[in-house]
Design a protein around this motif. Sequence first.
Motif, PDB file in Angstrom:
ATOM      1  N   ILE A  60       0.847  -1.097  -0.038  1.00  0.00           N
ATOM      2  CA  ILE A  60      -0.159  -0.127  -0.025  1.00  0.00           C
ATOM      3  C   ILE A  60       0.629   1.334  -0.052  1.00  0.00           C
ATOM      4  CG2 ILE A  60      -1.655   1.193   1.341  1.00  0.00           C
ATOM      5  CD1 ILE A  60      -2.782  -1.479   2.404  1.00  0.00           C
ATOM      6  N   SER A  61       1.607   1.326   0.881  1.00  0.00           N
ATOM      7  CA  SER A  61       2.836   2.538   0.976  1.00  0.00           C
ATOM      8  C   SER A  61       3.620   2.718  -0.300  1.00  0.00           C
ATOM      9  CB  SER A  61       3.788   2.193   2.206  1.00  0.00           C
ATOM     10  OG  SER A  61       3.013   2.353   3.289  1.00  0.00           O
ATOM     11  N   GLU A  62       4.084   1.428  -0.887  1.00  0.00           N
ATOM     12  CA  GLU A  62       4.835   1.533  -2.335  1.00  0.00           C
ATOM     13  C   GLU A  62       3.978   2.035  -3.503  1.00  0.00           C
ATOM     14  OE1 GLU A  62       6.096  -2.445  -3.040  1.00  0.00           O
ATOM     15  OE2 GLU A  62       7.963  -2.253  -1.495  1.00  0.00           O
ATOM     16  N   LYS A  63       2.826   1.891  -3.441  1.00  0.00           N
ATOM     17  CA  LYS A  63       1.809   2.122  -4.591  1.00  0.00           C
ATOM     18  C   LYS A  63       0.804   3.331  -4.150  1.00  0.00           C
ATOM     19  CE  LYS A  63       3.040  -1.496  -7.081  1.00  0.00           C
ATOM     20  NZ  LYS A  63       3.834  -1.194  -8.016  1.00  0.00           N
ATOM     21  N   HIS A  64       1.361   4.011  -3.006  1.00  0.00           N
ATOM     22  CA  HIS A  64       0.706   5.204  -2.556  1.00  0.00           C
ATOM     23  C   HIS A  64      -0.916   4.933  -2.566  1.00  0.00           C
ATOM     24  CE1 HIS A  64       4.458   7.043  -3.042  1.00  0.00           C
ATOM     25  NE2 HIS A  64       4.731   6.511  -4.527  1.00  0.00           N
ATOM     26  N   LEU A  65      -1.270   3.987  -2.104  1.00  0.00           N
ATOM     27  CA  LEU A  65      -2.894   3.623  -1.916  1.00  0.00           C
ATOM     28  C   LEU A  65      -3.488   3.887  -0.694  1.00  0.00           C
ATOM     29  CD1 LEU A  65      -2.695   0.279  -3.427  1.00  0.00           C
ATOM     30  CD2 LEU A  65      -3.506   2.217  -4.479  1.00  0.00           C
ATOM     31  N   TRP A  66      -2.641   4.719   0.250  1.00  0.00           N
ATOM     32  CA  TRP A  66      -3.359   5.033   1.694  1.00  0.00           C
ATOM     33  C   TRP A  66      -4.436   6.283   1.307  1.00  0.00           C
ATOM     34  CZ3 TRP A  66      -3.294   1.866   5.280  1.00  0.00           C
ATOM     35  CH2 TRP A  66      -2.085   1.068   5.675  1.00  0.00           C
ATOM     36  N   ILE A  67      -5.690   6.178   2.044  1.00  0.00           N
ATOM     37  CA  ILE A  67      -6.600   7.128   1.854  1.00  0.00           C
ATOM     38  C   ILE A  67      -6.934   7.823   3.166  1.00  0.00           C
ATOM     39  CG2 ILE A  67      -9.159   7.710   1.073  1.00  0.00           C
ATOM     40  CD1 ILE A  67      -8.911   5.494  -0.923  1.00  0.00           C
ATOM     41  N   SER A  68      -6.621   8.867   3.379  1.00  0.00           N
ATOM     42  CA  SER A  68      -6.694   9.595   4.527  1.00  0.00           C
ATOM     43  C   SER A  68      -8.041  10.440   4.614  1.00  0.00           C
ATOM     44  CB  SER A  68      -5.606  10.540   5.003  1.00  0.00           C
ATOM     45  OG  SER A  68      -5.507  11.420   3.985  1.00  0.00           O
ATOM     46  N   GLU A  69      -8.618  10.986   3.488  1.00  0.00           N
ATOM     47  CA  GLU A  69      -9.844  11.704   3.494  1.00  0.00           C
ATOM     48  C   GLU A  69     -11.015  10.904   3.349  1.00  0.00           C
ATOM     49  OE1 GLU A  69      -9.140  14.952   1.083  1.00  0.00           O
ATOM     50  OE2 GLU A  69      -7.381  15.903   1.988  1.00  0.00           O
ATOM     51  N   ILE A  70     -11.954  10.666   4.084  1.00  0.00           N
ATOM     52  CA  ILE A  70     -13.204   9.853   4.087  1.00  0.00           C
ATOM     53  C   ILE A  70     -14.274  10.770   4.781  1.00  0.00           C
ATOM     54  CG2 ILE A  70     -14.455   7.808   4.484  1.00  0.00           C
ATOM     55  CD1 ILE A  70     -11.773   6.417   4.371  1.00  0.00           C
ATOM     56  N   ASP A  71     -15.220  11.163   4.136  1.00  0.00           N
ATOM     57  CA  ASP A  71     -16.246  11.930   4.683  1.00  0.00           C
ATOM     58  C   ASP A  71     -17.104  11.161   5.512  1.00  0.00           C
ATOM     59  OD1 ASP A  71     -18.274  13.669   5.533  1.00  0.00           O
ATOM     60  OD2 ASP A  71     -18.336  14.587   3.316  1.00  0.00           O
TER      61      ASP A  71
END
Length: 211
Positions: A60-71
């Motif tokens: 996830i970190s390598e592919k930049h798949l972290w999502i921090s903005e969830i409404d």
Amino acid sequence: MQNHLKDEIRAIISGKGQVRHGAAIQAAASYLSYGQATSPKSQISKQVQEQEAKDLEKYISEKHLWISEIDFSKYVSEGAEQRVFLKDEESVIKLNDGIYYSSWRDYFYNLLLHNFFFPDTAYQLLGFTKEEKSLFSVVKQDFVSITEPTDINQVKLFLESNGFLNTRNNDYFSPALGIILEDLHDENVLTRNGILYFIDTVFYLTDSFWK
């Protein structure tokens, strides 16, 4: 016919075949190599599960798949394994912790199977998020508006016409394919204008699928 269908599904599971919104899911699944069988009774040791989670977070970190903005203000509902949020008038966001599966790879296989059998409500893997120590997938799915209650008997007839036999309650099994399909109650299968829409499914591949 069934052998051809099984070969087509195997190609999708292995990443060699195409399915709607499949590329991101196939990439994540192929990164994790913890065996093939996805029976709900399969036993994967806690040590292997922990290593798998570490490997997945690295991916996830390598592919930049972290999502921090969830409404979170657009909360709709939740079940044992996921929470649902309205994204816009046409789609929802679902956070799933994979609790129904013994491994994350099994969960990814479930997404691919759903997208193969029910492309109208295919899951699109957007990324992942983490709350405290729990990892969640973040998937997008088309919103289905309900026009009438779902008749479970119609669900049974539809699935049986496609080779899935009712085993108990809302659970099914395809002997020809070696695929289990569970939890198809009226909150997971919606009806719009007389058409069934499968929005939440639980698929498992048995050992016979690979034979």
